[in-house]
Motif scaffolding. Structure first.
Motif, PDB file in Angstrom:
ATOM      1  N   ASN A  55     117.554 -32.681  32.445  1.00  0.00           N
ATOM      2  CA  ASN A  55     117.825 -31.997  33.811  1.00  0.00           C
ATOM      3  C   ASN A  55     117.123 -30.521  33.918  1.00  0.00           C
ATOM      4  N   SER A  56     116.281 -30.012  32.977  1.00  0.00           N
ATOM      5  CA  SER A  56     115.057 -29.349  33.282  1.00  0.00           C
ATOM      6  C   SER A  56     113.878 -29.877  32.908  1.00  0.00           C
ATOM      7  N   ASP A  57     112.095 -29.618  33.267  1.00  0.00           N
ATOM      8  CA  ASP A  57     111.532 -30.631  33.623  1.00  0.00           C
ATOM      9  C   ASP A  57     111.447 -30.452  32.671  1.00  0.00           C
ATOM     10  N   THR A  58     111.358 -30.668  31.008  1.00  0.00           N
ATOM     11  CA  THR A  58     110.747 -30.665  30.168  1.00  0.00           C
ATOM     12  C   THR A  58     110.444 -32.072  29.534  1.00  0.00           C
ATOM     13  N   ASN A  59     109.633 -32.114  29.019  1.00  0.00           N
ATOM     14  CA  ASN A  59     108.536 -33.469  28.655  1.00  0.00           C
ATOM     15  C   ASN A  59     108.708 -33.738  26.805  1.00  0.00           C
ATOM     16  N   TYR A  60     109.345 -33.025  26.614  1.00  0.00           N
ATOM     17  CA  TYR A  60     109.543 -33.288  24.562  1.00  0.00           C
ATOM     18  C   TYR A  60     110.868 -33.865  24.485  1.00  0.00           C
ATOM     19  N   MET A  61     110.661 -34.331  23.375  1.00  0.00           N
ATOM     20  CA  MET A  61     111.161 -35.127  22.384  1.00  0.00           C
ATOM     21  C   MET A  61     112.351 -34.713  21.999  1.00  0.00           C
ATOM     22  N   PRO A  62     113.692 -35.283  21.650  1.00  0.00           N
ATOM     23  CA  PRO A  62     115.208 -34.502  21.022  1.00  0.00           C
ATOM     24  C   PRO A  62     115.055 -33.281  19.584  1.00  0.00           C
ATOM     25  N   PHE A  63     114.231 -34.046  19.017  1.00  0.00           N
ATOM     26  CA  PHE A  63     114.182 -33.112  17.283  1.00  0.00           C
ATOM     27  C   PHE A  63     113.737 -31.247  18.050  1.00  0.00           C
ATOM     28  N   TYR A  64     112.514 -31.400  18.701  1.00  0.00           N
ATOM     29  CA  TYR A  64     112.315 -30.378  19.215  1.00  0.00           C
ATOM     30  C   TYR A  64     113.393 -29.115  20.013  1.00  0.00           C
ATOM     31  N   LEU A  65     113.733 -29.884  20.494  1.00  0.00           N
ATOM     32  CA  LEU A  65     114.380 -29.777  21.731  1.00  0.00           C
ATOM     33  C   LEU A  65     115.801 -28.949  21.338  1.00  0.00           C
ATOM     34  N   HIS A  66     116.442 -29.643  19.597  1.00  0.00           N
ATOM     35  CA  HIS A  66     117.428 -29.002  19.705  1.00  0.00           C
ATOM     36  C   HIS A  66     117.056 -28.836  18.500  1.00  0.00           C
ATOM     37  N   GLY A  67     116.150 -28.108  17.631  1.00  0.00           N
ATOM     38  CA  GLY A  67     115.282 -26.908  17.330  1.00  0.00           C
ATOM     39  C   GLY A  67     115.502 -25.754  18.733  1.00  0.00           C
ATOM     40  N   LEU A  68     114.793 -25.544  20.236  1.00  0.00           N
ATOM     41  CA  LEU A  68     114.763 -24.645  20.615  1.00  0.00           C
ATOM     42  C   LEU A  68     116.725 -24.072  21.598  1.00  0.00           C
TER      43      LEU A  68
END
Length: 404
Positions: A55-68
């Motif tokens: 729901n944010s403006d992220t445009n990255y794939m899930p693996f990295y978002l898990h890390g964040l």
């Protein structure tokens, strides 16, 4: 116990060097990523939960978002997330080491050089994206490397895991799917096992479910799909600071030209696709024919085939960067490690060295941290063109259409 320790790929000097780099790594980087996007998305996940990050403006794939998300959890507050965002470099650096060590360890029976991995780990072109920039290019690259190694060595369940993970780490890893398919077809031709295929599918599905379940149950899965759909066209410029073919063909700065503009009846974007797919077919022909020969003649994979795999993957990585539009300056990074594997197998280091230099000239030419590239982008683009020509010549050196 001593024998087990000796056979482990990770040695004490790797840990020592990693610790040294962590101690001296700059706390600065490319501001827009390290001090803006990364901590902002991490904070959003920390405050709203991982399931809502799309729901944010992220445009990255899930693996990295898990890390964040877990980075934010470890920091414990918005203030600490922003203050310590440079620590994300430590995570990326693990993958720089993983790629170098995986190549050196898996190929060790084919060469005699000691501490070969340090040809990458002392290579500023290889480390720049992580140590100076603060970007994550080492993550998908190392996962692709592990996938290729596992497929070659017939560790197919691990291969299914790494192949799947590579796409969910960075969508550009899709260019390596043909290699995964070619190696898998060969391995299944040796011994077709339907239960093994089912297990591989289950590993892939479970990996995807673990990565996607927060968004499926959190109601943001369609936001993820939107990110995937819009990943092509997100930066609609002929070049996003990649010093590639467009700097040789166009008089104006390619980074200022929209790639939807028509040229001889087609957009620049479509011309890029045509060049990429056409040249990719040319690059793939020897590998496809070689694989077919081995299947028909029931010949095992050997050093020569491994050499061709790494050379062709490196060439495709350069092609992807060199002829497509919307390319960033960092997108030649995977070729450094792939050509390094080729160099170890052949003791021919020219393409690896040129790629390391050209990549460094591009990223520092744009980032200007060290001022290492005082030349016009066209000179760097010309080096990449030479790399591509040399690679294609090497690919066809021993090629023959004869099946037997």
């Amino acid at each position: 116990m001593q024998k087990i320790l000796e056979n482990l790929p990770i040695k004490w000097h790797h840990l020592l060097f990693y610790t040294l780099l962590v101690a001296i790594i700059p706390h600065t980087g490319f501001w827009f990523d390290l001090n803006n996007d990364w901590p902002r998305w991490s904070t959003y996940a920390f405050e709203h939960g991982l399931s809502q990050i799309y729901n944010s403006d992220t445009n990255y794939m899930p693996f990295y978002l898990h890390g964040l998300y877990w980075f934010g959890k470890l920091q414990g507050s918005k203030e600490l997330i922003y203050a310590n965002s440079y620590q994300l470099k430590y995570f990326f650096l693990l993958f720089d080491f993983a790629g170098a060590i995986a190549i050196a360890f898996s190929l060790k029976k084919y060469y005699t050089r000691q501490f070969a991995e340090y040809m990458l780990l002392f290579n500023i072109g290889y480390l720049y994206c992580t140590v100076i920039w603060g970007q994550l290019d080492s993550v998908p690259t190392s996962i692709v490397i592990l996938a290729i190694i596992c497929l070659f060595e017939r560790k197919l369940l691990w291969a299914a895991f790494f192949c799947t993970l590579s796409i969910y780490a960075k969508l550009q890893a899709i260019v390596f799917l043909p290699f995964f398919g070619i190696l898998l077809i060969y391995q299944l031709s040796l011994k077709f096992d339907k239960w093994l295929i089912i297990k591989m599918l289950l590993v892939s599905l479970i990996t995807q479910f673990v990565l996607l379940s927060p968004f499926i149950f959190g109601g943001t899965f369609f936001n993820f799909l939107k990110v995937v759909r819009e990943s092509v066209g997100f930066f609609p410029r002929v070049s996003v600071n990649a010093y590639n073919i467009w700097y040789l063909l166009l008089k104006s700065d390619p980074s200022t030209i929209n790639d939807t503009i028509h040229f001889f009846g087609l957009t620049y974007k479509k011309w890029g696709f045509i060049l990429f797919f056409s040249l990719s077919i040319i690059a793939f022909i020897p590998l496809i024919i070689n694989t077919l020969k081995r299947i028909l003649n029931k010949k095992e994979l050997d050093k020569d085939y491994y050499t061709l795999i790494w050379l062709t993957t490196g060439t495709i990585a350069i092609l992807f960067f060199f002829v497509n539009t919307q390319m960033h300056e960092r997108y030649s990074y995977p070729a450094i490690a792939l050509y390094f594997a080729y160099a170890l197998l052949t003791n021919r280091y020219s393409i690896f060295a040129l790629t390391s230099v050209a990549h460094l000239m591009n990223v520092d030419g744009m980032n200007k941290t060290f001022g290492l590239n005082p030349f016009k982008p066209e000179y760097t683009a010309l080096i990449f063109a030479i790399i591509l020509v040399l690679s294609l010549i090497r690919i066809y050196e021993k090629f023959s259409f004869k099946i037997k």
